[in-house]
Design an enzyme around this catalytic site. Sequence first.
Site, PDB file in Angstrom:
ATOM      1  N   GLU A 167       0.832  -1.215   0.000  1.00  0.00           N
ATOM      2  CA  GLU A 167       0.000   0.000   0.000  1.00  0.00           C
ATOM      3  C   GLU A 167       0.864   1.262   0.000  1.00  0.00           C
ATOM      4  OE1 GLU A 167      -2.721  -0.636   3.278  1.00  0.00           O
ATOM      5  OE2 GLU A 167      -4.020  -1.853   2.022  1.00  0.00           O
ATOM      6  N   GLU A 359      -5.212  -8.276  -1.596  1.00  0.00           N
ATOM      7  CA  GLU A 359      -5.879  -8.277  -0.296  1.00  0.00           C
ATOM      8  C   GLU A 359      -7.354  -7.986  -0.510  1.00  0.00           C
ATOM      9  OE1 GLU A 359      -4.299  -5.887   2.923  1.00  0.00           O
ATOM     10  OE2 GLU A 359      -2.252  -6.212   2.224  1.00  0.00           O
TER      11      GLU A 359
HETATM   12  C1  BG6 Z   1      -4.432  -3.384   4.701  1.00  0.00           C
HETATM   13  C2  BG6 Z   1      -3.053  -3.764   5.181  1.00  0.00           C
HETATM   14  O1  BG6 Z   1      -4.558  -2.015   4.691  1.00  0.00           O
HETATM   15  O2  BG6 Z   1      -5.518  -3.770   5.465  1.00  0.00           O
HETATM   16  C3  BG6 Z   1      -2.992  -4.957   6.110  1.00  0.00           C
HETATM   17  O3  BG6 Z   1      -2.193  -3.986   4.092  1.00  0.00           O
HETATM   18  C4  BG6 Z   1      -4.163  -4.886   7.059  1.00  0.00           C
HETATM   19  O4  BG6 Z   1      -1.758  -4.956   6.759  1.00  0.00           O
HETATM   20  C5  BG6 Z   1      -5.458  -4.935   6.259  1.00  0.00           C
HETATM   21  O5  BG6 Z   1      -4.164  -5.855   8.054  1.00  0.00           O
HETATM   22  C6  BG6 Z   1      -6.713  -4.979   7.092  1.00  0.00           C
HETATM   23  O6  BG6 Z   1      -6.724  -3.922   7.987  1.00  0.00           O
HETATM   24  P1  BG6 Z   1      -6.951  -4.149   9.547  1.00  0.00           P
HETATM   25  O7  BG6 Z   1      -6.729  -2.828  10.143  1.00  0.00           O
HETATM   26  O8  BG6 Z   1      -8.344  -4.646   9.674  1.00  0.00           O
HETATM   27  O9  BG6 Z   1      -5.943  -5.169   9.968  1.00  0.00           O
END
Ligand code: BG6
Length: 465
Positions: A167, A359
């Site tokens: 990101e 993701e």
């Molecule tokens: C993304 C990141 O922004 O979101 C991850 O790359 C992160 O590292 C994921 O875990 C989900 O966000 P969160 O805050 O729910 O863990």
Amino acid sequence: MLHKTLKPFPKDFLWGASTSAYQVEGASLEDGKGPSCQDVKVVPEGTSDLKVCADQYHRYKEDIALMAEMGFNVFRFSICWSRIYPLGDEETPNEEGLKFYDEVISELEKHHMEPLITICHDEMPMHLALKYGGWSNRFVIDCYVKYCKTLFERYGKRCKYWLTFNEVNSVLHAPFMSGGIATPIEELSKQDLYQAVHHELVASASATKIGHDINPDFKIGCMVLAMPAYGMTANPLDQLAVHEFENQNYLFSDIHARGKYPNYIKRYFKDNGIEIQFASGDEEILKNTVDFISFSYYMSVATAHNPEDYTIGKGNIMGGVENPYLEKSEWGWAIDPIGLRLVLNDFYDRYQLPLFIVENGLGAKDVLVDGPDGPTVEDDYRIDYLQKHLIQVGEALQDGVELWGYTTWGPIDLVSASTAELSKRYGFIYVDRNDDGSGSLARYKKKSFAWYKSVIESNGAALYK
Ligand code: BG6
């Protein structure tokens, strides 16, 4: 309209899931690892720290075997920079750190899983942040390039897919976690922030060049946080707000894909009195463009020229105005499967480069119950979220988008980046660990485990049953 009769996923499609070292490994100071920016994160009282997480550092074999059971042919993970260079500015890497990832990669080979490696997932060595101010300082480019070279030379014969930064656009919103810039964001001038961004972008392009020099078959990508924005109304001023919001994100993929700063940012720099210092050679280096665009997608936002007139929504790093048409997760993130189709089309139309969704997932509070084969979680809500998103991926494929793969966040429960909670669970595999640090760390398969297995086995066809 859904194309139910068409086979939507390409035959060599990469299916898997994604983690980051600091959220899953634990062992935060073991085997010579130095502290990273994540290790000094102040975690809210009552939440677990990063010393243990899911303890994958000691249990990677068990975890990879479970992923193999679901049929993964790719696993995205990050290498922890401070396991390899504990300080970041020393000349010799830490052999124990390198050996750990040798073993992880061997385990993936054993199970025929392609490694997709994030070189830096929000965890610069702490020393680089404290001594040099992270990306504020040009010297950190040299440290990063040395680290990349070490990885490419060590693992390059066995690993083909690389992402330079997780990101990369999040540095604008979380300069310390994402970029090791210690100055609090409120005190950081736009000039200093964008100069640091420039250094990080030069570092990314340098890594792409070196990687391709070492092995022309490498596929090196950028990774951006994708968050489409909708205007609250048809008022052109709201649409202009959308345009400005999206340009902040496109800036990063534009430079990675096109090899130069876009004109719209030059205007922004002028209006804000920002003058980026280019060192000699920077312009040439930036021309080393990526082979593919990867991104995370969890949610969309709405935006308006007068946001103060609306309720501000919660979101992943970047916020926005609440969209009344969308349901929200327990953490207030708007759930928008169609947004994913839009993102895929927008990126593909803009760059005509292959894409990779690295993701996508739902953080939820899971409840462990007794099942016929032992403890499990009836996570129909997670299946529903992923199913709806994957159907939109299928639609985007029909739209003509070239997509290499899909890795959910994450295969197994891990510590949340935004809240440091383990109880914000994303996995197909439940980890018996609670926010207060209690729990046996045993792994249990959730209902979504069998569901994802069937989706992979059928190469997406099970989505339409
Ligand atoms: C993304 C990141 O922004 O979101 C991850 O790359 C992160 O590292 C994921 O875990 C989900 O966000 P969160 O805050 O729910 O863990």
